[in-house]
Motif scaffolding. Structure first.
Motif: not given
Lengths: 114, 112
Positions: A5, A9, A90, A107, B38-39, B41-43, B45, B87
């Motif tokens: 986490t 943000k 990140f 995120p 990475q989609y 606005n996301q981190g 995966q 993505a």
């Protein structure tokens, strides 16, 4: 199990201000990392840590400091923010280099410096 | 030293078409290879990884990649893409005893 986490943000800073980004992981990982992501440049490693109380420089460490006082937390500090530090940050963690090195990502924090 | 090159920065395709995202690496020792997605606005995966064994690796969402040691490549493929596959995709390599190195990313855009 929250994984990795990051707080906050989003953040907007004025040039010269300071701030700290917090990363937390609950997977008992030894290694933690801070990256910045800029368009067309992929992910660049800022600093990393191989265990509690240890930190090391990555590719682009200038203007940033880090601390790993607890195994689960990795803090990234900007002492005097500059517009060039506008980016998405990140955090990631992994077990150690003896394993596959697969990293788990947070995120992200979107930082704008005006 | 190790490095990763993603040969295409942008790949536009139509829905249900096949796609290949290309990744070449360089390393003087054996490597582990990864693809992350990475989609917006996301981190990141993990999509799939090659550690050893079979050179054809299957991942999530119908993606697969083939490790080719002689060509030093690890291309990502999907036989039929969906709009939801839009993505950014990152190839990454880790040589033994080294940290993970990421490529610059390939933006996959699936159009209707």
């Amino acid at each position: 199990n929250a994984g990795v986490t990051q707080t906050p943000k989003f953040r907007v800073l004025k040039t010269g201000q300071s701030m700290t980004l917090l990363c937390a992981q609950d997977m008992n990982h030894e290694y933690m990392y801070w990256y910045r992501q800029d368009p067309g440049m992929g992910l660049r490693l800022i600093h990393y840590s191989v265990g509690e109380g240890t930190t090391a420089k990555g590719e682009v460490p200038d203007g940033y400091n880090v601390s790993r006082l607890k195994k689960q937390n990795f803090l990234l500090g900007l002492e005097s923010a500059a517009p060039s530090q506008t980016s998405v940050y990140f955090c990631a963690s992994s077990y150690d280099l003896a394993s596959t090195g697969e990293q788990y990502f947070g995120p992200g924090t979107r930082l704008t410096v005006t | 030293a190790q490095s990763v090159t993603q040969l295409d920065s942008q790949v536009p395709v139509f829905e249900e078409a096949p796609v290949e995202l290309r990744c070449n690496y360089s390393s003087s020792v054996s490597v582990y290879l990864f693809w992350y997605v990475q989609y917006p606005n996301q981190g990141l995966q993990l999509l799939l990884k090659y550690l050893s064994g079979s050179t054809l690796v299957k991942g999530i969402n119908g993606f697969e990649a083939e490790f080719n040691k002689s060509q030093t490549s690890f291309h990502l493929r999907k036989p039929s893409v969906h709009i939801s596959d839009t993505a950014e995709y990152f190839c990454a390599v880790r040589a033994s005893g080294s940290r993970l190195t990421f490529g610059e990313g390939t933006q996959l855009t699936v159009n209707p």
